[in-house]
Design an enzyme around this catalytic site. Structure first.
Site, PDB file in Angstrom:
ATOM      1  N   VAL A  90      46.810  41.864  55.118  1.00 39.37           N
ATOM      2  CA  VAL A  90      48.263  41.770  55.133  1.00 39.37           C
ATOM      3  C   VAL A  90      48.841  43.037  55.750  1.00 39.37           C
ATOM      4  CG1 VAL A  90      48.568  42.789  52.833  1.00 39.37           C
ATOM      5  CG2 VAL A  90      50.304  41.206  53.734  1.00 39.37           C
TER       6      VAL A  90
ATOM      7  N   SER B 235      37.031  43.192  46.487  1.00 40.94           N
ATOM      8  CA  SER B 235      37.912  44.226  47.016  1.00 40.94           C
ATOM      9  C   SER B 235      37.272  45.607  46.905  1.00 40.94           C
ATOM     10  CB  SER B 235      39.250  44.175  46.267  1.00 40.94           C
ATOM     11  OG  SER B 235      40.222  44.992  46.879  1.00 40.94           O
TER      12      SER B 235
ATOM     13  N   ILE C 224      36.232  30.182  36.913  1.00 39.68           N
ATOM     14  CA  ILE C 224      35.422  30.699  38.015  1.00 39.68           C
ATOM     15  C   ILE C 224      33.959  30.291  37.837  1.00 39.68           C
ATOM     16  CG2 ILE C 224      34.655  32.778  39.229  1.00 39.68           C
ATOM     17  CD1 ILE C 224      37.589  32.323  39.615  1.00 39.68           C
TER      18      ILE C 224
ATOM     19  N   CYS D 182      41.557  35.791  33.584  1.00 38.02           N
ATOM     20  CA  CYS D 182      42.178  34.949  32.571  1.00 38.02           C
ATOM     21  C   CYS D 182      43.223  35.761  31.821  1.00 38.02           C
ATOM     22  CB  CYS D 182      41.123  34.425  31.601  1.00 38.02           C
ATOM     23  SG  CYS D 182      39.775  33.507  32.394  1.00 38.02           S
TER      24      CYS D 182
ATOM     25  N   LEU E 262      41.345  30.943  33.945  1.00 37.58           N
ATOM     26  CA  LEU E 262      41.095  30.773  35.370  1.00 37.58           C
ATOM     27  C   LEU E 262      39.614  30.467  35.498  1.00 37.58           C
ATOM     28  CD1 LEU E 262      42.121  30.956  38.325  1.00 37.58           C
ATOM     29  CD2 LEU E 262      41.390  33.350  38.300  1.00 37.58           C
TER      30      LEU E 262
ATOM     31  N   GLY F 128      37.403  38.072  31.930  1.00 37.90           N
ATOM     32  CA  GLY F 128      36.466  38.845  32.732  1.00 37.90           C
ATOM     33  C   GLY F 128      35.268  38.056  33.200  1.00 37.90           C
ATOM     34  N   GLU F 129      34.284  38.786  33.690  1.00 41.80           N
ATOM     35  CA  GLU F 129      33.036  38.204  34.178  1.00 41.80           C
ATOM     36  C   GLU F 129      31.872  39.056  33.687  1.00 41.80           C
ATOM     37  OE1 GLU F 129      33.074  35.421  35.702  1.00 41.80           O
ATOM     38  OE2 GLU F 129      35.163  35.273  36.365  1.00 41.80           O
TER      39      GLU F 129
END
EC number: 6.3.5.4
Length: 590
Positions: free
Chosen positions: A267, A341, A53, A2, A51, A76-77
């Site tokens: 990628v 990641s 989630i 966010c 955002l 954050g989370e």
């Protein structure tokens, strides 16, 4: 991820000020395109770009306690929010958001609750009862945060520099693992692990303990109410993330909503090392694999956008951020909102190739500590902002607090790179997942040599950047570099080119000081250059600059004329294209 922006004590509660705060908050809208919220209490403003989630339906911010006397805006989370709620049985919650628990923890514990949070976060909390506020940032700075001060006595906090740079007299990076209190007007470190003071640890290496700690870290990050996937470069770190996620997905709540088929994303330039390795890992794990190609020209065309979003002029970070920036856009277009990641492993385990030259375990450990402390200026910055530019969240299990406690307590003698004993870089991590009976990965992937992300996407990517910079920066410009840019003076044409773009977006003196500087070889700190006298003559951040270590090392060392951009080869620019090798196996929609 966010976006948060707070303006506190601005001595102006007018409508015009509210409009200005909303205008600045919209600069962060890419981070949170799902909802915008603003709370005003007198001359204090807390804004939020969300955002969604966790609890997309009702978790809009800012968030409050029961009587709304405490307001919090969070980026954050909080992975242990359910456990924390159980510790506060007398409190009533308005939403299912993981971040709402912060307001209630403050009610119970005051400013001393931050270490209870297990997750990645930056937050600003306003206590209207006592007319004070606190702000804090997670342990190692996974989430970005800046703090600034206005001439009117106001304090500003923003997820990105662009939210406050035009309105603050001075601003700086909010230090990770710290809390700022308006009561004291100062910072206080809340994160104090044993490794932070760089004392040499002595715990014996136990591969099963290390494996369990990492699996637990990955499982925590499966907490999601939206579609997700993993970033898979085919290197050790991302491959382990993918392998552990695939192994534990079936028993998670996420699988109940989105199925057990894991999606992976990679990628690179056509024929790059990462694309080949990632495809092999994806086939081994059975993921639905999405491969995105880009050309050198695609990357060059995106450089200005990358520097605007990443907010740095650091060469290594820009090189690696550009492919990730391009990939994040394609991932988001598939309806995915969160990815897991592999950042942090190289810092914890000494995975960069220059660690081959560490003279002893003490120097090895001190360098890992220095690298972890600097992560928020490099890989954390890249992983967060390159993905957040498109409203995508990146989670990093290697930087889990409990996992770091385990990994950083290991006697560094076990981490030392000793080819004569068959121990390559990150040997302790590789060995922990070398399971003969139930293998996580193929052996040759488990023991693949380290590639930096900017190298692994294709070696011609870096060469192309240098050639492009050489066209835009003249020798005369380089002669005057120290006068034009006295702080962190660029020493190559590539660095000068990035600096010009950065200064156009962020011309303030404070902005220049938010970016780290100093000599580096293959991503080392300045101190580690002392390990090999040859490195001082070839200060390039690419892993290939680690002479005598990388299989594709620069050989012979690049002449200074080339490192400054002279005589670079011409790049043939192909028509930009992005290819989806694998289509989604399930329908993914926002």
């Amino acid at each position: 991820m966010c976006g948060i922006l707070a303006v506190l004590g601005c001595s102006d509660d007018s409508q015009a000020k509210r409009v200005r705060v909303l205008e600045l908050s919209r600069r962060l809208k890419h981070r949170g395109p799902d909802w915008s919220g603003l709370c005003q209490h007198g001359d204090c403003f807390l804004s939020h770009q969300r955002l969604a989630i966790i609890d997309p339906a009702s978790g809009d911010q800012p968030l409050y306690n029961e009587d709304k006397s405490i307001v919090v805006t969070v980026n954050g989370e909080i992975y242990n929010h359910e456990e924390l709620r159980r510790r506060l049985p007398d409190h009533k919650y308005r939403t299912g958001s993981d971040c709402e628990v912060i307001a209630h923890l403050y009610e119970e514990h005051g400013e001393d609750f931050v270490d209870m949070l297990d997750g990645m976060f930056s937050f600003v909390l306003l206590d209207t009862r006592n007319n004070c506020f606190v702000a804090a940032r997670d342990a190692v700075g996974i989430t970005p945060l800046y703090i600034g001060w206005g001439l009117d006595g106001s304090v500003w906090l923003s997820s990105e520099m662009k939210g406050l740079n035009d309105d603050c007299e001075h601003f700086e990076v909010f230090p990770p693992g710290n809390l700022y209190s308006s009561r004291s007007g100062s910072f206080r470190r809340w994160y104090n692990p044993q490794w932070y003071n760089e004392t040499i640890p002595s715990a014996p290496y136990d591969p099963l303990v290390l494996r369990k700690a990492f699996e637990d870290a990955v499982i925590k990050r499966l907490m999601t109410d939206v579609p997700f996937g993993v970033l898979l470069s085919g290197g050790l770190d991302s491959s382990l993330v993918a392998a552990v996620t695939a192994r534990h997905l079936a028993g998670s709540k996420a699988a109940e909503q989105w199925g057990t088929q894991l999606h992976s994303f990679c990628v690179g330039l056509e024929g790059s090392p990462d694309l080949k390795a990632a495809k092999e890992v994806a086939e081994y794990l059975g993921t639905v694999h999405h491969e995105f190609h880009f050309t050198v020209q695609d990357g060059i065309d995106a450089i200005e956008d990358v520097i605007f979003h990443i907010e740095t002029y650091d060469v290594t970070t820009i090189r690696a951020s550009t492919p990730m920036f391009l990939m994040a856009r394609k991932i988001k277009s598939l309806g995915v909102k969160m990815v897991i990641s592999g950042e942090g492993s190289d810092e914890i385990f000494g995975g960069y190739l220059y660690f081959h030259k560490a003279p002893n375990k003490e120097e090895f450990h001190h360098e890992t500590c220095r690298k972890i402390k600097a992560l928020h200026q490099y890989d954390c910055l890249r992983a967060n902002k390159a993905t957040s530019a498109w409203g995508l969240e990146a989670r990093v299990p290697f930087l889990d607090k409990e996992f770091m406690d385990v990994a950083m307590s290991i006697d560094p003698e076990s981490k030392m790179i000793k080819p004569d004993l068959g121990r390559i870089e990150k040997w302790v991590l590789r060995k922990a997942f070398d399971d003969e009976e139930n293998p996580y990965l193929p052996k040759h992937i488990l023991y693949r040599q380290k590639e930096q992300f900017s190298d692994g996407v294709g070696y011609s990517w870096i060469d192309g950047l240098k050639a492009h910079a050489a066209k835009h920066v003249t020798d005369r410009m380089m002669l005057n570099a120290a006068r034009i840019y006295p702080h962190n003076t660029p020493t190559t044409k590539e660095a000068y080119y990035y600096r010009m773009i950065f200064e156009r977006f962020f011309p303030q003196n404070s902005a220049r000081f938010t970016v780290p500087g100093g000599p580096s070889i293959a991503c080392s700190t300045a101190k580690a250059i002392e390990w090999d006298a040859r490195w001082s003559n070839n200060l390039d951040p690419s892993g290939r600059a680690a002479l005598g270590v990388h299989d594709s090392a620069y050989d012979p060392p690049l002449p200074s004329s080339i490192s400054a951009g002279k005589g670079a080869a011409m790049i043939t620019n192909k028509k930009p294209r992005i290819v989806d090798v694998a289509t989604p196996g399930v329908v993914i929609s926002t």
